[in-house]
Enzyme design. Structure first.
Site, PDB file in Angstrom:
ATOM      1  N   LYS A 267       0.814  -1.216   0.000  1.00 35.89           N
ATOM      2  CA  LYS A 267       0.000   0.000   0.000  1.00 35.89           C
ATOM      3  C   LYS A 267       0.847   1.265   0.000  1.00 35.89           C
ATOM      4  O   LYS A 267       0.468   2.263  -0.621  1.00 35.89           O
ATOM      5  CB  LYS A 267      -0.958   0.007   1.192  1.00 35.89           C
ATOM      6  CG  LYS A 267      -0.301   0.115   2.552  1.00 35.89           C
ATOM      7  CD  LYS A 267      -1.352   0.101   3.654  1.00 35.89           C
ATOM      8  CE  LYS A 267      -0.724   0.174   5.028  1.00 35.89           C
ATOM      9  NZ  LYS A 267       0.021   1.397   5.276  1.00 35.89           N
ATOM     10  N   THR A 268       2.006   1.254   0.698  1.00 34.63           N
ATOM     11  CA  THR A 268       2.847   2.456   0.708  1.00 34.63           C
ATOM     12  C   THR A 268       3.347   2.759  -0.697  1.00 34.63           C
ATOM     13  O   THR A 268       3.391   3.914  -1.130  1.00 34.63           O
ATOM     14  CB  THR A 268       4.037   2.281   1.667  1.00 34.63           C
ATOM     15  OG1 THR A 268       3.553   1.965   2.972  1.00 34.63           O
ATOM     16  CG2 THR A 268       4.869   3.555   1.732  1.00 34.63           C
TER      17      THR A 268
ATOM     18  N   ASP B  30      -3.834   7.369   4.569  1.00 34.69           N
ATOM     19  CA  ASP B  30      -3.386   5.999   4.817  1.00 34.69           C
ATOM     20  C   ASP B  30      -4.056   5.458   6.080  1.00 34.69           C
ATOM     21  O   ASP B  30      -4.535   6.230   6.922  1.00 34.69           O
ATOM     22  CB  ASP B  30      -1.862   5.993   4.979  1.00 34.69           C
ATOM     23  CG  ASP B  30      -1.279   4.595   4.938  1.00 34.69           C
ATOM     24  OD1 ASP B  30      -2.004   3.647   4.584  1.00 34.69           O
ATOM     25  OD2 ASP B  30      -0.081   4.453   5.266  1.00 34.69           O
ATOM     26  N   GLU B  31      -4.086   4.133   6.222  1.00 36.01           N
ATOM     27  CA  GLU B  31      -4.660   3.460   7.412  1.00 36.01           C
ATOM     28  C   GLU B  31      -6.037   4.026   7.732  1.00 36.01           C
ATOM     29  O   GLU B  31      -6.355   4.368   8.878  1.00 36.01           O
ATOM     30  CB  GLU B  31      -3.726   3.624   8.620  1.00 36.01           C
ATOM     31  CG  GLU B  31      -2.297   3.156   8.395  1.00 36.01           C
ATOM     32  CD  GLU B  31      -2.157   1.647   8.278  1.00 36.01           C
ATOM     33  OE1 GLU B  31      -3.181   0.940   8.217  1.00 36.01           O
ATOM     34  OE2 GLU B  31      -1.013   1.164   8.227  1.00 36.01           O
TER      35      GLU B  31
ATOM     36  N   GLN C  20      -8.074  -5.148   9.185  1.00 38.03           N
ATOM     37  CA  GLN C  20      -6.998  -4.857  10.134  1.00 38.03           C
ATOM     38  C   GLN C  20      -7.363  -3.722  11.094  1.00 38.03           C
ATOM     39  O   GLN C  20      -6.482  -3.084  11.663  1.00 38.03           O
ATOM     40  CB  GLN C  20      -5.705  -4.512   9.390  1.00 38.03           C
ATOM     41  CG  GLN C  20      -5.122  -5.683   8.617  1.00 38.03           C
ATOM     42  CD  GLN C  20      -3.726  -5.400   8.106  1.00 38.03           C
ATOM     43  OE1 GLN C  20      -2.746  -5.388   8.859  1.00 38.03           O
ATOM     44  NE2 GLN C  20      -3.610  -5.160   6.816  1.00 38.03           N
TER      45      GLN C  20
ATOM     46  N   ARG D 214       1.592 -11.482  10.205  1.00 41.69           N
ATOM     47  CA  ARG D 214       2.934 -10.960  10.504  1.00 41.69           C
ATOM     48  C   ARG D 214       4.000 -11.965  10.079  1.00 41.69           C
ATOM     49  O   ARG D 214       5.174 -11.633   9.970  1.00 41.69           O
ATOM     50  CB  ARG D 214       3.104 -10.692  12.012  1.00 41.69           C
ATOM     51  CG  ARG D 214       2.182  -9.650  12.647  1.00 41.69           C
ATOM     52  CD  ARG D 214       2.108  -8.372  11.861  1.00 41.69           C
ATOM     53  NE  ARG D 214       0.977  -8.408  10.942  1.00 41.69           N
ATOM     54  CZ  ARG D 214       0.816  -7.584   9.916  1.00 41.69           C
ATOM     55  NH1 ARG D 214       1.745  -6.693   9.647  1.00 41.69           N
ATOM     56  NH2 ARG D 214      -0.247  -7.658   9.152  1.00 41.69           N
TER      57      ARG D 214
END
Length: 724
Positions: free
Chosen positions: A37-38, A222-223, A253, A609
């Site tokens: 995503k970044t 973002d987020e 998330q 993770r």
């Protein structure tokens, strides 16, 4: 040589390229874990600049941590060159703080306002509680802080809150109002206030709102799943009717509901903004196929999702291992032995992480790591600007800029000790309250002299003289010289140098590091243009860094952390421990669908993770608060398809491990018993068989008796009869 945008776009997968090159309009990017995503955010900025011909200064990019904002800004500059420096990129708190500095008077703030950290906020609250005659037994300062911050996150001031007929709530609202009066008179704000005050400024100052709406044509957030009520409202009002919003998030998330995040904002976005285009990033570049299949299966149990399915071009990889320990000691021993074996096989310690739902579960893991001399670090420790000695030095610096800062005054008035005890401070507080004065002014008032003994009066006068001397000596000095003056003239350096504390040497090193940080600090152009001094800018920077909540980088050692701390990180091997109903999911969430859904999202975060290996553990019995607890395995384990799992020392001989419903068989002499069977015991009465452990003559049965509770009995000894 700078990469061209055309080359960069060729390196994107089809979904990423679709998001980056989408035509103008509102866009929701559902970005799964590890889906890049970044990269998409940064390339969208470059695309807007180079293809859509949007000046970078007309783009606002918002994220949730300073680290993420710094990375975004750096990567954007690498694509845009010098043009990237005009981009506004930062956290919600950083962007709102910048606006407040630019328009402090319109926001009702002094130009040199300071930001309270968590400890100083509690200090102010405790003082307000004393002023109102409330003790910690009636209300804890932390509960009050939670109420105040949660109210601000919802955009509510004391006068807009309803008492709801509850005396406790009435007391909390009164404390909130008194706290506001105190912080306003001191010229300080807390973290939640940064967001609320900026939002209120935009709503009440139409000329300022119009300025920013004209400036920002594109908002990239973002987020997005982590936004609270005020942050979502801020995005809506800033976007207005013209700006285009590019929201990137993952409803799967969203794990911070307990601190105000609203997963509903992701869904509301498609309703509140017209013609939203949704793009799903589902290709994962982190984990093996088996790990992703497990994550997909678990999160699929949540309803009301926007929906996506992670996949990878990578191989299936190792099976997910599930270990059932007899107790928590057995569980910890297994995990650490596995880590030790992996290190002996040339895996670096930092490539293994142990995750848990509650910090309390780390103790036995730590003890075993110490016993085997394996280096480890508990992630989420104090950041540099959160350390006590640094906060002491910063408090002296805050008093130089704002002598009315009562929180800073109280922190260092007797640090190092100078004979100003609690009785003297209480007299000072009462005098300040009755005369409506900040503590520093009350301390110098002639009317206070008669209320204090000579020694206390002299000690207060000496402290005030020290601050005035520091203020005079620091004039014309550069920032690092001012920091050094504060540390030395205050007596902090000498105090720590002479301390018998085992940490005294590291504290002195930290103070030296503060001077170095001041020396290398460059006041941002936007702070200078807002009329901020280097000192005020540095103090603001320190406060925002301390409030970030993201721990510093770690050395090469095993990483221990909570599930919440783990989001955004990844490791070759992940161990998730304590997977029992009541622990994870937590007991409070089991009967509440909304909370249980968030716990399941937390499990999804934990699973994703892991890059190569995932080990899940639980214990048959666990001692909690001095009592033995027998809990069934976490329901999340049964949600993982059996073909993905390999059991290690299972509780039972399982014909289809963790399937739903469970089909299990017991070895002799327990084969005549079945899970869920009602059994009668001559002493304990009637109960239900809930689990078994061991094998052969060592088989133990856990039976929950109706009158006497759970009992662990040997299958070949207990005189049990089946009850029809």
């Amino acid at each position: 040589m700078r990469m061209t945008l055309a080359d960069a776009l060729m390196n994107l997968n089809p979904a990423q390229r679709e998001a980056v090159t989408a035509p103008p309009g509102h866009i929701l990017v559902l970005a799964g874990a590890g889906s890049g995503k970044t990269r998409v955010l940064v390339h969208r900025i470059a695309y807007l600049s180079e293809i859509e011909r949007v000046d970078p200064w007309r783009i606002l990019a918002v994220t949730f941590t300073n680290k993420a904002a710094s990375e975004m800004r750096s990567r954007a500059e690498s694509l845009l060159g010098g043009d990237g420096r005009s981009l506004w990129a930062g956290t919600f708190h950083g962007i709102c703080h910048r606006m407040l500095r630019q328009h402090a008077s319109h926001a009702g703030l002094p130009l040199n306002f300071q930001v309270l950290d968590q400890d100083d906020q509690l200090r102010v609250i405790k003082r307000v509680m004393k002023d109102l005659g409330l003790s910690d037994e009636e209300l804890s300062a932390r509960d009050v802080a939670f109420f105040i911050n949660a109210s601000k996150d919802e955009g509510k001031r004391p006068e807009t809150l309803d008492v709801e007929g509850q005396p406790r709530r009435r007391a909390l609202i009164d404390l909130y109002a008194a706290y506001e009066r105190q912080t306003r008179s001191s010229g300080v704000i807390d973290f939640a206030e940064i967001l609320l005050r900026a939002q209120e400024m935009l709503l009440t100052q139409p000329q300022i709102l119009a300025h920013y709406q004209r400036r920002f044509a594109h908002l990239l957030v973002d987020e997005f799943q982590d936004t609270n009520t005020v942050q979502y409202a801020f995005v809506r009002v800033l976007a207005g009717e013209q700006a285009q919003v590019f929201a990137v998030g993952d409803d799967d998330q969203s794990i911070y509901g307990w601190r105000g995040a609203k997963v509903e904002n992701v869904q509301s976005f498609t309703r509140d903004f017209p013609n939203v285009r949704t793009v799903r990033l589902e290709q994962n570049y982190r984990s093996t196929g088996n790990i992703l299949a497990a994550a997909n299966a678990v999160i699929a149990r949540n309803t009301d999702r926007l929906g996506k399915n992670l996949w990878t071009d990578d191989k299936a990889g190792a099976a997910i291992e599930i270990f059932a320990g007899y107790n928590e000691v057995d569980e910890a021993r297994f995990v650490v032995e596995r880590i030790k074996s992996s290190i002996e096989a040339d895996r670096r310690p930092s490539e293994s992480a142990v995750l848990y739902r509650s910090n309390a579960l780390s103790r036995l893991i730590e003890e075993n790591l110490i016993a085997r001399q394996i280096p480890y670090r508990v992630y989420g420790g104090l950041r540099f600007f959160e350390r006590a000695e640094i906060k002491d030095a910063l408090a002296y610096l805050r008093l130089l800029g704002n002598p009315n800062d009562d929180a800073a005054f109280e922190r260092v008035v007797n640090t190092p000790p100078r004979g100003i005890g609690e009785r003297t401070l209480e007299t000072l507080r009462k005098h300040a309250r009755s005369h409506g004065l900040p503590l520093s002014q009350a301390a110098s008032a002639q009317s206070l002299a008669a209320e204090l003994a000579g020694r206390a009066r002299n000690a207060l006068a000496a402290f005030l003289a020290l601050i005035e001397t520091l203020r005079a000596d620091s004039k014309g000095q550069d920032l690092s010289a001012v920091a050094l003056l504060a540390i030395t003239q205050s007596g902090l350096r000498e105090f720590y140098a002479s301390s018998a504390d085992a940490k005294s040497e590291s504290r002195m090193e930290n103070l030296d590091q503060l001077v170095s940080a001041a020396e290398s600090y460059i006041c941002p152009e936007e702070d200078s243009s807002a009329g901020m001094s280097d000192l005020d800018s540095f103090l603001a920077h320190a406060a925002l860094e301390a409030g970030d909540g993201e721990a510093e980088a770690w050395e090469d050692c095993v990483q221990l952390m909570t599930m919440h701390s783990a989001r955004g990180l990844e490791f070759p091997c992940v161990y998730i421990i304590g997977l029992e109903d009541g622990l994870f999911p937590s007991a409070r969430s089991i009967d509440e669908p909304g909370r249980l859904a968030e716990e399941r999202r937390l499990m999804y975060v934990g699973i994703t993770r892991a890059r190569q290996e995932l080990v899940l553990t639980h214990a048959e019995s666990r001692r909690i608060h001095g009592q033995e607890h027998f809990s069934p395995p976490s329901r999340f384990l049964s949600e993982i398809p059996t073909e993905l799992v390999r059991e290690i020392r299972p509780r039972l001989r399982v014909s289809k491990a963790f399937a739903a419903p469970h089909r299990m068989t017991l070895e002799e002499p327990a084969s005549r018993f079945k899970l869920g069977q009602r059994l009668a015991h001559p002493s304990f009465g009637v109960g239900v068989l809930v689990s078994a452990m061991g094998a052969g003559e060592r088989t133990q049965l856990l039976i929950n008796f109706e009158k006497s509770g759970p009992k662990l009995l040997m299958a070949n000894v207990a005189k049990l009869e089946e009850v029809a």
